[in-house]
Motif scaffolding. Structure first.
Motif, short mmCIF file in Angstrom:
data_model
loop_
_atom_site.label_atom_id
_atom_site.label_comp_id
_atom_site.label_asym_id
_atom_site.label_seq_id
_atom_site.Cartn_x
_atom_site.Cartn_y
_atom_site.Cartn_z
N ILE A 97 0.84 -1.21 0.00
CA ILE A 97 0.00 0.00 0.00
C ILE A 97 0.87 1.26 0.00
O ILE A 97 0.65 2.19 -0.79
N ASN A 100 2.69 1.51 -3.39
CA ASN A 100 1.77 1.97 -4.44
C ASN A 100 1.45 3.46 -4.30
O ASN A 100 1.37 4.20 -5.29
N LYS A 101 1.24 3.90 -3.05
CA LYS A 101 0.90 5.31 -2.82
C LYS A 101 2.05 6.22 -3.23
O LYS A 101 1.84 7.29 -3.83
N SER A 105 1.07 8.61 -6.15
CA SER A 105 0.76 9.96 -5.67
C SER A 105 2.00 10.82 -5.52
O SER A 105 2.06 11.95 -6.04
N LEU A 164 -6.08 0.13 -7.02
CA LEU A 164 -4.99 1.03 -7.37
C LEU A 164 -5.52 2.42 -7.73
O LEU A 164 -4.91 3.44 -7.39
N THR A 167 -6.29 4.23 -4.59
CA THR A 167 -5.05 4.69 -3.98
C THR A 167 -4.58 5.98 -4.62
O THR A 167 -4.06 6.88 -3.94
N GLN A 168 -4.78 6.09 -5.92
CA GLN A 168 -4.35 7.27 -6.65
C GLN A 168 -5.23 8.49 -6.38
O GLN A 168 -4.74 9.62 -6.34
N LEU A 172 -4.72 8.09 1.93
CA LEU A 172 -4.73 6.76 2.54
C LEU A 172 -5.71 6.64 3.70
O LEU A 172 -6.43 5.64 3.80
N MET A 175 -9.17 6.36 2.19
CA MET A 175 -9.32 5.15 1.38
C MET A 175 -9.57 3.93 2.27
O MET A 175 -10.48 3.14 2.02
N ASN A 334 -4.72 -1.60 8.55
CA ASN A 334 -4.95 -0.22 8.16
C ASN A 334 -5.04 0.72 9.36
O ASN A 334 -5.15 1.93 9.20
N THR A 337 -1.87 2.08 8.84
CA THR A 337 -1.92 2.80 7.57
C THR A 337 -2.67 4.12 7.71
O THR A 337 -2.29 5.14 7.12
N GLY A 341 -0.64 7.25 6.97
CA GLY A 341 -1.10 7.80 5.71
C GLY A 341 -1.39 9.28 5.76
O GLY A 341 -1.48 9.94 4.72
#
Length: 375
Positions: A97, A100-101, A105, A164, A167-168, A172, A175, A334, A337, A341
């Motif tokens: 995660i 990917n972030k 981003s 994904l 995430t974009q 976070l 999300m 999470n 996260t 995030g």
């Protein structure tokens, strides 16, 4: 290579996209011990061998055949294995995660589909290499098997792509909170498809998580309509993917790795077709300005390779525990996260209402975790 060199040869890029996953399938599998045992059974006359010979050729060609009466069902997983697979999934998911972030981003990588393709392909190749080395057994692939697994692979692909994209488009903390709706969807689907009935404590904890998500959404200053739409569909595909995967693992007691291999392989082919035929997608990736940035390349490679580890972790956690457990373990990790995030990605705007919702939802996650692992 063409992406890194900035070439605009679309034909060559199409060949790369379509041939890379197929090369993994074309490589020979190492003969496994089960095949040798079955061969030795056929050479000895016994009630077991005579029963096995009565199987039709169509039955023997099934990708994931059901156990016959002579087969021994696998032992149920131990509590240690259940907890271990859940922790494996949590750690893997946390890492991918953040990776990917950062890619989508922090560095604003423009193509969700390309990142998904790298992750699907790494999983396909990794499983094929493991099969050749004898660490896993992959069953022979047939068209009937591909058709049987296609609905699961389609749901799997859509789940990854929408995840994904969420995430974009979302911070976070928001999300992971909005993903709480996938828990309720999973509960309803497991009850309908698997005849599973969660306890009152579980239902209360899920309600608490959803209430926290609602409070946080009301306090979301950086509201993004596209992000909210995408996360709704991601919740739906997450629930469907988990329940269908669990049902497959229960009905077909052979080669879980074959299911994961075919999911990744078919998804890689599907997303390669999307990349190739969506106007401007290839050029957008080729013209991305950060290809010369070693830090970006590191995070992209890390996210791509860790994606294969996460795919394996999700599959093992769902098969060993349940789709609902996988979904909520994902929400539990999470907890960390949500807080980290706020500082990663640079797109979270603090408000006391959203912060309150985050903590209410986290409390519901902790209650559920306690109820699940005690039960």
């Amino acid at each position: 290579t063409y992406l890194l060199m900035g070439k605009s040869n679309t034909t060559a890029l199409l060949i790369i996209f379509l041939l890379l996953p197929w090369t993994a399938v074309a490589l020979p599998c190492r003969p496994n011990l089960s095949n040798k045992i079955m061969h030795s059974r056929k050479n000895h006359s016994s009630p077991l061998s005579s029963n096995a010979e009565m199987m039709t050729s169509d039955e023997s060609e099934k990708l994931l055949p059901l156990h016959t009466e002579v087969d021994k069902l696998p032992a149920p997983p131990t509590q240690a294995k259940k907890v271990g697979t859940a922790l494996f999934y949590a750690v893997s998911s946390l890492g991918v995660i953040f990776a990917n972030k950062i890619v989508l981003s922090t560095y604003a990588f423009p193509s969700v589909q390309t990142l998904a393709f790298f992750q699907f392909t790494s999983t396909t190749v990794a499983l094929k290499i493991a099969s050749m080395l004898g660490y896993v057994n992959l069953l022979p692939i047939s068209w009937s098997g591909i058709k049987a697994i296609l609905p699961l692979s389609t749901c799997y692909l859509l789940n990854i792509l929408t995840g994904l994209s969420a995430t974009q488009n979302l911070s976070l903390p928001m999300m992971v909170l909005l993903r709480r709706a996938s828990i309720l969807m999973t509960m309803l689907l497991e009850k309908a498809m698997l005849n599973s009935q969660p306890s009152k404590t579980v239902q209360m904890s899920v309600g608490l998580m959803l209430a926290g998500a609602l409070v946080a959404a009301l306090g979301d200053i950086s509201f993004n309509m596209m992000g909210y739409i995408v996360i709704f569909f991601n919740d739906l595909f997450t629930a469907l993917n988990g329940v269908i995967m669990k049902r497959t693992a229960e009905e077909y007691r052979k080669s879980k790795m074959t299911v994961l291999f075919l999911n990744s392989f078919l998804s890689a082919i599907g997303v390669a077709i999307i990349i190739t035929f969506v106007p401007g997608e290839v050029e957008k990736v080729q013209n991305f300005a950060e290809w010369g940035n070693s830090n970006f390349v590191f995070y992209l490679v890390f996210a791509s390779l860790l994606g294969s580890v996460l795919n394996l972790a999700i599959f093992l956690c769902t098969s060993t525990n349940s789709a609902l457990t996988t979904t909520v373990v994902g929400c539990l990790k999470n907890v960390l996260t949500s807080y980290l995030g706020m500082f990663i990605g640079g797109d979270y705007i603090f408000s006391w209402l959203s912060f309150l919702g985050i903590n209410i939802s986290i409390a519901g996650s902790l209650i559920y975790a306690q109820a699940t692992f005690r039960g």
